[in-house]
Design a protein around this motif. Structure first.
Motif, PDB file in Angstrom:
ATOM      1  N   GLN A   1       0.841  -1.193   0.000  1.00 50.72           N
ATOM      2  CA  GLN A   1       0.000   0.000   0.000  1.00 50.72           C
ATOM      3  C   GLN A   1       0.880   1.248   0.000  1.00 50.72           C
ATOM      4  O   GLN A   1       2.064   1.182   0.313  1.00 50.72           O
ATOM      5  N   SER A   2       0.294   2.403  -0.385  1.00 51.79           N
ATOM      6  CA  SER A   2       1.057   3.645  -0.448  1.00 51.79           C
ATOM      7  C   SER A   2       0.187   4.823  -0.034  1.00 51.79           C
ATOM      8  O   SER A   2      -0.943   4.966  -0.503  1.00 51.79           O
ATOM      9  N   VAL A   3       0.738   5.672   0.832  1.00 54.27           N
ATOM     10  CA  VAL A   3       0.053   6.898   1.236  1.00 54.27           C
ATOM     11  C   VAL A   3       0.262   7.993   0.198  1.00 54.27           C
ATOM     12  O   VAL A   3      -0.677   8.703  -0.180  1.00 54.27           O
ATOM     13  N   ILE A   4       1.498   8.129  -0.298  1.00 51.52           N
ATOM     14  CA  ILE A   4       1.825   9.191  -1.251  1.00 51.52           C
ATOM     15  C   ILE A   4       1.004   9.062  -2.525  1.00 51.52           C
ATOM     16  O   ILE A   4       0.466  10.041  -3.042  1.00 51.52           O
ATOM     17  N   CYS A   5       0.881   7.858  -3.043  1.00 52.33           N
ATOM     18  CA  CYS A   5       0.117   7.648  -4.273  1.00 52.33           C
ATOM     19  C   CYS A   5      -1.371   7.962  -4.049  1.00 52.33           C
ATOM     20  O   CYS A   5      -2.044   8.479  -4.937  1.00 52.33           O
ATOM     21  N   ALA A   6      -1.868   7.664  -2.842  1.00 51.69           N
ATOM     22  CA  ALA A   6      -3.270   7.963  -2.533  1.00 51.69           C
ATOM     23  C   ALA A   6      -3.509   9.468  -2.533  1.00 51.69           C
ATOM     24  O   ALA A   6      -4.517   9.955  -3.053  1.00 51.69           O
ATOM     25  N   LEU A   7      -2.567  10.230  -1.955  1.00 54.19           N
ATOM     26  CA  LEU A   7      -2.701  11.687  -1.929  1.00 54.19           C
ATOM     27  C   LEU A   7      -2.581  12.282  -3.326  1.00 54.19           C
ATOM     28  O   LEU A   7      -3.256  13.259  -3.667  1.00 54.19           O
ATOM     29  N   THR A   8      -1.713  11.697  -4.142  1.00 53.03           N
ATOM     30  CA  THR A   8      -1.570  12.144  -5.529  1.00 53.03           C
ATOM     31  C   THR A   8      -2.882  11.978  -6.286  1.00 53.03           C
ATOM     32  O   THR A   8      -3.270  12.825  -7.095  1.00 53.03           O
ATOM     33  N   SER A   9      -3.569  10.887  -6.005  1.00 53.74           N
ATOM     34  CA  SER A   9      -4.860  10.623  -6.642  1.00 53.74           C
ATOM     35  C   SER A   9      -5.863  11.736  -6.338  1.00 53.74           C
ATOM     36  O   SER A   9      -6.626  12.163  -7.211  1.00 53.74           O
ATOM     37  N   ILE A  10      -5.843  12.234  -5.108  1.00 48.11           N
ATOM     38  CA  ILE A  10      -6.763  13.308  -4.708  1.00 48.11           C
ATOM     39  C   ILE A  10      -6.516  14.566  -5.527  1.00 48.11           C
ATOM     40  O   ILE A  10      -7.457  15.255  -5.946  1.00 48.11           O
ATOM     41  N   THR A  11      -5.240  14.894  -5.771  1.00 53.78           N
ATOM     42  CA  THR A  11      -4.924  16.128  -6.506  1.00 53.78           C
ATOM     43  C   THR A  11      -5.529  16.110  -7.904  1.00 53.78           C
ATOM     44  O   THR A  11      -5.913  17.162  -8.428  1.00 53.78           O
ATOM     45  N   ALA A  12      -5.609  14.939  -8.517  1.00 48.91           N
ATOM     46  CA  ALA A  12      -6.204  14.842  -9.858  1.00 48.91           C
ATOM     47  C   ALA A  12      -7.678  15.223  -9.818  1.00 48.91           C
ATOM     48  O   ALA A  12      -8.194  15.873 -10.742  1.00 48.91           O
ATOM     49  N   LEU A  13      -8.375  14.852  -8.734  1.00 44.46           N
ATOM     50  CA  LEU A  13      -9.801  15.198  -8.623  1.00 44.46           C
ATOM     51  C   LEU A  13      -9.988  16.680  -8.341  1.00 44.46           C
ATOM     52  O   LEU A  13     -10.920  17.308  -8.859  1.00 44.46           O
ATOM     53  N   GLY A  14      -9.109  17.266  -7.535  1.00 47.85           N
ATOM     54  CA  GLY A  14      -9.193  18.702  -7.292  1.00 47.85           C
ATOM     55  C   GLY A  14      -8.970  19.491  -8.571  1.00 47.85           C
ATOM     56  O   GLY A  14      -9.685  20.459  -8.857  1.00 47.85           O
ATOM     57  N   ILE A  15      -7.976  19.073  -9.340  1.00 48.70           N
ATOM     58  CA  ILE A  15      -7.698  19.722 -10.617  1.00 48.70           C
ATOM     59  C   ILE A  15      -8.889  19.575 -11.563  1.00 48.70           C
ATOM     60  O   ILE A  15      -9.281  20.513 -12.251  1.00 48.70           O
ATOM     61  N   ALA A  16      -9.475  18.379 -11.575  1.00 47.15           N
ATOM     62  CA  ALA A  16     -10.652  18.143 -12.421  1.00 47.15           C
ATOM     63  C   ALA A  16     -11.796  19.076 -12.032  1.00 47.15           C
ATOM     64  O   ALA A  16     -12.481  19.643 -12.895  1.00 47.15           O
ATOM     65  N   GLY A  17     -12.022  19.256 -10.719  1.00 45.50           N
ATOM     66  CA  GLY A  17     -13.083  20.151 -10.270  1.00 45.50           C
ATOM     67  C   GLY A  17     -12.892  21.565 -10.796  1.00 45.50           C
ATOM     68  O   GLY A  17     -13.843  22.202 -11.266  1.00 45.50           O
ATOM     69  N   SER A  18     -11.660  22.058 -10.763  1.00 44.04           N
ATOM     70  CA  SER A  18     -11.382  23.419 -11.229  1.00 44.04           C
ATOM     71  C   SER A  18     -11.605  23.569 -12.730  1.00 44.04           C
ATOM     72  O   SER A  18     -12.226  24.534 -13.184  1.00 44.04           O
ATOM     73  N   VAL A  19     -11.095  22.633 -13.517  1.00 50.57           N
ATOM     74  CA  VAL A  19     -11.201  22.798 -14.973  1.00 50.57           C
ATOM     75  C   VAL A  19     -12.637  22.573 -15.457  1.00 50.57           C
ATOM     76  O   VAL A  19     -13.063  23.196 -16.434  1.00 50.57           O
ATOM     77  N   PHE A  20     -13.384  21.718 -14.767  1.00 51.67           N
ATOM     78  CA  PHE A  20     -14.797  21.574 -15.122  1.00 51.67           C
ATOM     79  C   PHE A  20     -15.561  22.873 -14.808  1.00 51.67           C
ATOM     80  O   PHE A  20     -16.464  23.269 -15.555  1.00 51.67           O
ATOM     81  N   ALA A  21     -15.187  23.539 -13.718  1.00 53.40           N
ATOM     82  CA  ALA A  21     -15.815  24.820 -13.388  1.00 53.40           C
ATOM     83  C   ALA A  21     -15.521  25.853 -14.468  1.00 53.40           C
ATOM     84  O   ALA A  21     -16.408  26.616 -14.876  1.00 53.40           O
ATOM     85  N   VAL A  22     -14.284  25.874 -14.944  1.00 54.36           N
ATOM     86  CA  VAL A  22     -13.911  26.789 -16.023  1.00 54.36           C
ATOM     87  C   VAL A  22     -14.697  26.461 -17.287  1.00 54.36           C
ATOM     88  O   VAL A  22     -15.214  27.357 -17.968  1.00 54.36           O
ATOM     89  N   ALA A  23     -14.794  25.174 -17.616  1.00 51.83           N
ATOM     90  CA  ALA A  23     -15.502  24.756 -18.832  1.00 51.83           C
ATOM     91  C   ALA A  23     -16.970  25.161 -18.786  1.00 51.83           C
ATOM     92  O   ALA A  23     -17.549  25.588 -19.791  1.00 51.83           O
ATOM     93  N   ILE A  24     -17.596  25.037 -17.620  1.00 58.23           N
ATOM     94  CA  ILE A  24     -19.005  25.381 -17.483  1.00 58.23           C
ATOM     95  C   ILE A  24     -19.219  26.896 -17.527  1.00 58.23           C
ATOM     96  O   ILE A  24     -20.185  27.388 -18.113  1.00 58.23           O
ATOM     97  N   LYS A  25     -18.282  27.648 -16.954  1.00 53.86           N
ATOM     98  CA  LYS A  25     -18.460  29.092 -16.825  1.00 53.86           C
ATOM     99  C   LYS A  25     -18.086  29.859 -18.093  1.00 53.86           C
ATOM    100  O   LYS A  25     -18.678  30.906 -18.383  1.00 53.86           O
ATOM    101  N   THR A  26     -17.109  29.385 -18.855  1.00 56.51           N
ATOM    102  CA  THR A  26     -16.634  30.143 -20.008  1.00 56.51           C
ATOM    103  C   THR A  26     -17.639  30.153 -21.153  1.00 56.51           C
ATOM    104  O   THR A  26     -18.420  29.209 -21.323  1.00 56.51           O
ATOM    105  N   LYS A  27     -17.597  31.229 -21.923  1.00 57.33           N
ATOM    106  CA  LYS A  27     -18.406  31.341 -23.129  1.00 57.33           C
ATOM    107  C   LYS A  27     -17.552  31.127 -24.382  1.00 57.33           C
ATOM    108  O   LYS A  27     -18.057  31.207 -25.508  1.00 57.33           O
ATOM    109  N   LYS A  28     -16.247  30.867 -24.177  1.00 58.45           N
ATOM    110  CA  LYS A  28     -15.336  30.647 -25.298  1.00 58.45           C
ATOM    111  C   LYS A  28     -15.397  29.179 -25.701  1.00 58.45           C
ATOM    112  O   LYS A  28     -15.048  28.301 -24.918  1.00 58.45           O
ATOM    113  N   GLN A  29     -15.852  28.918 -26.907  1.00 58.57           N
ATOM    114  CA  GLN A  29     -16.147  27.553 -27.324  1.00 58.57           C
ATOM    115  C   GLN A  29     -14.922  26.643 -27.266  1.00 58.57           C
ATOM    116  O   GLN A  29     -14.989  25.525 -26.753  1.00 58.57           O
ATOM    117  N   LYS A  30     -13.776  27.127 -27.791  1.00 53.78           N
ATOM    118  CA  LYS A  30     -12.572  26.293 -27.794  1.00 53.78           C
ATOM    119  C   LYS A  30     -12.082  26.032 -26.380  1.00 53.78           C
ATOM    120  O   LYS A  30     -11.611  24.935 -26.066  1.00 53.78           O
TER     121      LYS A  30
END
Length: 474
Positions: A334-363
Motif C-alpha cells: 500500500q502507499s500513502v503518497i500515491c493515494a494523496l496524488t490521486s486526490i490532486t487529480a480530482l481537485g484539478i478536475a473540479g477546477s477545470v470543469f468549473a472553467v468549462a461550465i463558466k466560459t463562453k469561449k467555445q474552444k
C-alpha cells in the motif's frame, strides 16, 4: 491571416502617424511611445478584434495582443516603415527594461510571468494530444480493472504504448515548441531532448550508481528525463544566446554545419553538469521531506502535499516520488503518497470543469471538458498547462481544494493498494484482503471534497472570461 486592417485601425486610434514617436514589441504587447497619449482612443482600440487589453506603464501606451503580436507589429511596419528604422527604438528598449525591472520584486515577478508564459505557450500545441492520451490510458486502466482486458494482451500493449508516447518523448516535442517560442533553433533543441531520453542515457540512469565518469575521478549523475519539462525549457532559453554567440565567431560559410552541433554539445553538457545536479538535489530533498512530513502528521502533511503537488509536476520534481511509491507497494502492499496524488487529480478536475461550465469561449470550453476527463483518468498535465497555469486564481483555488481533500485523507489514514488512482482507479482503494471497508469510505469522502471545493471556489472566484491569461500578461 492578414492583419493590415487591424494595423490601420490601431494606427488611426492612437492618433495617427504624426502622434507615434516610437514602436517596439515584447512577447505579447505593442509598446507605443506617443507624443500625446490623450489623442489615443482607448475604447475604440479595445473593440478591435485582435486587442486583448490596454495598459499604460513606463511612459508607454501598451496594447496587449497575445501570441499574434509579431504579425500585427509587422503589419504596422508595412504601413509605417519609418518605425522599423527609428534611432530611438534601441534606446527605448533599454530604458523600458531598466525602469520595469529596477527593483528585485519587479524582476522576480517579471521573470516568473515570462517563465509561465513560455511554459504554457510551449505546451499549448500538444495539449490536445496530452488530454487524448490521458483519456485513452484511463479507459485501458478501467478495462483492466473490470477484467475485460488483460494488461498482457497485445492490443493493450500497443494502444498503451501509443498513449504513452507523448509523455515519454515530451522533452523532444516540448524542445521543438519551446524553441519556436523563444527564438532558438527548434531542430537543435529537439535533438537535445532526444539525447536526454536516448537509450544510453536511460540505461545509465537505471544503474545502481546512476553516473558516468567524464575524466579522471570526475563523474556526473544521470537522471531519467523521460516526461521531463524543466530541463528542455532551460535548453531552449539558453539556446538563443548560444546561437547568437556562435554565429558571431563562426564564419558564415560553415555556420550551417558547425553551429547546430556545437550548440547541441554545449547545451547537453550544461544540462548534465548543472541542471541535472540541481534537480537531483531538489528532488531528493523533496522526497525525503514529504516522507518525513507524512510520518510526523498525516493531516498537516496531507494538506501540504495536496496543495503543492501540482507545482512539483510543473517543475518535473514529482518523478523521484515514483520509486518511493513503487517500493511502498512492493514492500507494504500500500502507499500513502500515491493515494494523496490521486486526490490532486480530482481537485484539478473540479477546477477545470468549473472553467468549462463558466466560459463562453467555445474552444476553451472544449479544452476544459477534455482536460477534466483526462484528470479523472489520472493525467493532469493538460489541465495544468492548458488552463490552470494560464489563470493563476484558478490554480490557487485548486490548491485549496486539494489541501482540504489531502487533510481529510491524512486524518482518515487513506492508502492505495495499486498504482492507478483518480476516479478511473477506484478499485485500487478496495482492500484486497478485507474488501470494501473504511479505506474506501475515506477514498470517496476525500476525493469528493477536493473536487467539490475546487469546483465551487473556481466557479465563484477563480475564473471569468474577462481575466487575462498569464502567457498574454507576461
Amino acid at each position: 491571416m492578414d492583419y493590415t486592417a487591424d494595423a490601420q485601425q490601431i494606427i488611426n486610434s492612437v492618433g495617427g502617424n504624426d502622434n507615434i514617436d516610437t514602436l517596439i514589441h515584447c512577447m505579447t504587447r505593442l509598446r507605443f511611445t506617443l507624443k500625446d497619449e490623450s489623442k489615443a482612443d482607448t475604447k475604440a482600440i479595445e473593440n478591435i478584434d485582435v486587442v486583448i487589453k490596454i495598459m499604460e506603464a513606463q511612459g508607454q501606451y501598451q496594447i496587449v495582443i497575445g501570441n499574434k503580436v509579431t504579425d500585427v507589429f509587422n503589419a504596422i511596419l508595412g504601413i509605417l516603415p519609418r518605425l522599423a528604422t527609428d534611432e530611438n527604438v534601441e534606446k527605448e528598449i533599454n530604458s523600458s527594461d531598466s525602469k520595469e525591472n529596477s527593483k528585485f520584486g519587479a524582476k522576480f515577478k517579471h521573470g516568473y510571468d515570462e517563465f509561465i508564459g513560455v511554459l504554457t505557450a510551449s505546451m499549448m500545441p500538444i495539449i490536445g494530444v496530452l488530454a487524448g492520451s490521458g483519456i485513452t490510458k484511463g479507459i485501458l486502466a478501467g478495462l483492466v480493472s473490470a477484467g475485460i482486458l488483460s494488461d498482457k494482451a497485445g492490443i493493450y500493449l500497443l494502444i498503451n504504448t501509443m498513449a504513452d508516447t507523448i509523455f515519454y518523448f515530451l522533452p523532444v516535442i516540448l524542445g521543438f515548441t519551446a524553441a519556436r517560442k523563444l527564438g532558438s533553433d527548434p531542430i537543435a533543441i529537439a535533438v537535445i531532448g532526444a539525447f536526454l531520453i536516448h537509450p544510453n542515457i536511460i540505461g545509465i540512469s537505471a544503474n545502481k550508481v546512476p553516473e558516468i565518469g567524464l575524466w579522471g575521478d570526475f563523474a556526473v549523475k544521470i537522471m531519467n528525463y523521460s516526461g521531463s519539462v524543466f530541463p528542455i525549457i532551460v535548453a531552449a532559453w539558453l539556446g538563443k544566446y548560444v546561437e547568437k554567440y556562435l554565429k558571431k565567431v563562426i564564419p558564415d560559410m560553415i555556420q550551417g554545419i558547425f553551429v547546430p552541433i556545437i550548440e547541441i554539445i554545449i547545451l547537453s553538457f550544461a544540462l548534465l553538469l548543472v541542471v541535472a545536479p540541481i534537480i537531483t538535489v531538489l528532488s531528493k530533498g523533496l522526497a525525503d521531506g514529504i516522507s518525513s512530513l507524512l510520518a510526523f502528521n498525516g493531516i498537516v502533511g496531507g494538506a501540504i502535499y495536496g496543495a503543492f503537488y501540482p507545482i512539483l509536476v510543473v517543475f518535473g520534481l514529482h518523478w523521484p516520488l515514483i520509486p518511493i511509491v513503487i517500493n511502498d507497494l512492493a514492500v507494504n502492499g500500500q502507499s500513502v503518497i500515491c493515494a494523496l496524488t490521486s486526490i490532486t487529480a480530482l481537485g484539478i478536475a473540479g477546477s477545470v470543469f468549473a472553467v468549462a461550465i463558466k466560459t463562453k469561449k467555445q474552444k476553451f470550453e472544449a479544452l476544459g471538458y477534455s482536460a477534466g476527463v483526462s484528470d479523472l483518468c489520472g493525467i493532469a498535465e493538460p489541465s495544468l498547462y492548458g488552463i490552470l497555469l494560464k489563470y493563476k486564481k484558478a490554480f490557487y483555488m485548486t490548491m485549496i481544494g486539494n489541501a482540504i481533500g489531502g487533510a481529510i485523507a491524512g486524518g482518515m489514514h487513506l492508502v492505495i493498494y495499486g498504482f492507478t488512482g483518480s476516479l478511473i482507479g477506484f478499485p485500487s482503494f478496495i482492500n484486497p484482503k478485507g474488501g470494501i471497508d473504511s479505506n474506501f469510505t475515506a477514498y470517496i469522502i476525500s476525493h469528493l471534497v477536493a473536487f467539490i471545493i475546487a469546483f465551487v471556489l473556481t466557479y465563484l472566484f477563480g475564473y471569468n472570461d474577462k481575466m487575462i491569461a498569464s502567457d498574454q500578461e507576461a
